[in-house]
Design a protein around this motif. Structure first.
Motif, PDB file in Angstrom:
ATOM      1  N   SER A   7       0.851  -1.192   0.000  1.00 50.37           N
ATOM      2  CA  SER A   7       0.000   0.000   0.000  1.00 50.37           C
ATOM      3  C   SER A   7       0.883   1.238   0.000  1.00 50.37           C
ATOM      4  N   PRO A   8       0.396   2.340  -0.565  1.00 49.72           N
ATOM      5  CA  PRO A   8      -0.830   2.412  -1.351  1.00 49.72           C
ATOM      6  C   PRO A   8      -0.638   1.748  -2.712  1.00 49.72           C
ATOM      7  N   GLN A   9      -1.706   1.641  -3.467  1.00 46.30           N
ATOM      8  CA  GLN A   9      -1.607   1.073  -4.811  1.00 46.30           C
ATOM      9  C   GLN A   9      -0.850   2.035  -5.728  1.00 46.30           C
ATOM     10  N   ASN A  60       9.453  13.666  -0.003  1.00 42.73           N
ATOM     11  CA  ASN A  60       9.707  12.296   0.444  1.00 42.73           C
ATOM     12  C   ASN A  60       8.419  11.485   0.398  1.00 42.73           C
ATOM     13  N   CYS A  61       8.556  10.166   0.348  1.00 39.88           N
ATOM     14  CA  CYS A  61       7.372   9.313   0.451  1.00 39.88           C
ATOM     15  C   CYS A  61       7.774   7.968   1.056  1.00 39.88           C
ATOM     16  N   THR A  62       6.782   7.269   1.593  1.00 33.56           N
ATOM     17  CA  THR A  62       7.007   5.967   2.209  1.00 33.56           C
ATOM     18  C   THR A  62       5.987   4.970   1.690  1.00 33.56           C
ATOM     19  N   LEU A  63       6.486   3.830   1.265  1.00 30.70           N
ATOM     20  CA  LEU A  63       5.649   2.753   0.754  1.00 30.70           C
ATOM     21  C   LEU A  63       5.630   1.627   1.779  1.00 30.70           C
ATOM     22  N   GLN A  64       4.498   0.928   1.869  1.00 33.65           N
ATOM     23  CA  GLN A  64       4.341  -0.103   2.886  1.00 33.65           C
ATOM     24  C   GLN A  64       4.206  -1.488   2.257  1.00 33.65           C
ATOM     25  N   CYS A  65       4.669  -2.482   3.010  1.00 31.28           N
ATOM     26  CA  CYS A  65       4.569  -3.870   2.591  1.00 31.28           C
ATOM     27  C   CYS A  65       4.287  -4.737   3.808  1.00 31.28           C
ATOM     28  N   ASN A  66       3.236  -5.534   3.737  1.00 32.27           N
ATOM     29  CA  ASN A  66       2.935  -6.528   4.774  1.00 32.27           C
ATOM     30  C   ASN A  66       2.997  -7.912   4.133  1.00 32.27           C
ATOM     31  N   TYR A  67       3.554  -8.871   4.856  1.00 29.57           N
ATOM     32  CA  TYR A  67       3.679 -10.201   4.266  1.00 29.57           C
ATOM     33  C   TYR A  67       3.294 -11.268   5.278  1.00 29.57           C
ATOM     34  N   THR A  68       2.912 -12.424   4.751  1.00 34.97           N
ATOM     35  CA  THR A  68       2.575 -13.551   5.620  1.00 34.97           C
ATOM     36  C   THR A  68       3.448 -14.759   5.308  1.00 34.97           C
ATOM     37  N   VAL A  69       4.397 -14.605   4.368  1.00 36.69           N
ATOM     38  CA  VAL A  69       5.284 -15.705   4.001  1.00 36.69           C
ATOM     39  C   VAL A  69       6.035 -16.194   5.241  1.00 36.69           C
ATOM     40  N   SER A  70       6.009 -17.508   5.447  1.00 34.08           N
ATOM     41  CA  SER A  70       6.685 -18.080   6.611  1.00 34.08           C
ATOM     42  C   SER A  70       7.108 -19.516   6.292  1.00 34.08           C
TER      43      SER A  70
END
Lengths: 117, 113
Positions: free
Chosen positions: B7-9, B18-28
């Motif tokens: 996020s964001p798309q 400046n800007c910040t991009l987010q990443c969430n993961y569930t890989v385990s």
């Protein structure tokens, strides 16, 4: 040295035609990967070669998709009887056998954009 | 279900901001996390790579952070330039077969003068 190259860069096929996409990896890279990238999405894994051996083809979407790397260098991804849902960018990547800390980097080619009409 | 969510798309920023991009993961179990930059019509190019024990990694004006406990990562772009306009993709690999990368859908960044 030269990076990963792919040809053709663009391919338009009529539905039902067969297509062959070529990948030239970085010289000396043992591993080679094919990915499919739909518009607006991240790449999805198709298949993986180590030298000429196809070690993982779990991502190939159907038996119409076939990949080969007969001499352990150049690879070809073949799609038989193309369908509209096959329209995507097909990316090839290669990787050296060894890397720092085991995190071996994959180097991507520019991709082949396939449009099935 | 995609195991890597970004996020964001898309976002639009002015040159120099400046800007910040987010990443969430569930890989385990997790092996490493990469951020790639993909220019239009090109293949992805690696910006940073972090293993489980690393919290931050920089590459010029790009700084990536990783919180392996919460399974979150961010990519911060400082003093954006027009050439930063691209898609930024978060990529995670699993410990058991680290060749098989899981890609997010990417964040499309547009930098305007």
């Amino acid at each position: 040295g030269a990076g990963v190259s792919q040809s053709p860069r663009y391919k338009v096929a009529k539905r039902g035609q067969d297509v062959a996409l070529r990948c030239d990896p970085i010289s000396g890279h043992v591993s080679l990967f094919w990915y499919q990238q739909a518009l607006g999405q991240g790449p999805e894994f198709l298949t993986y070669f180590q030298n000429e051996a196809q070690l993982d083809k779990s991502g190939l979407p159907s038996d119409r998709f076939f990949a080969e790397r007969p001499e352990g260098s150049v690879s070809t991804l073949k799609i038989q009887r193309t369908q509209q849902e096959d329209s995507a960018v097909y990316l090839c990547a290669s990787r050296a056998l060894s890397g720092v800390g085991g995190s071996y980097e994959q180097y991507f080619g520019p991709g082949t954009r396939l449009t099935v009409t | 279900k995609n195991q890597v969510e970004q996020s964001p798309q898309s976002l639009i920023i002015l040159e120099g901001k400046n800007c910040t991009l987010q990443c969430n993961y569930t890989v385990s179990p997790f092996s490493n996390l990469r951020w790639y930059k993909q220019d239009t019509g090109r293949g992805p190019v690696s910006l940073t790579i972090m293993t489980f024990s690393e919290n931050t990694k920089s590459n010029g004006r790009y700084t990536a952070t990783l919180d392996a406990d919460t399974k979150q990562s961010s990519l911060h772009i400082t003093a954006s330039q027009l050439s930063d306009s691209a898609s930024y993709i978060c990529v995670v690999s699993r410990l058991s077969n680290d060749y098989k990368l899981s890609f997010g859908a990417g964040t499309t960044v547009t930098v305007r003068a």
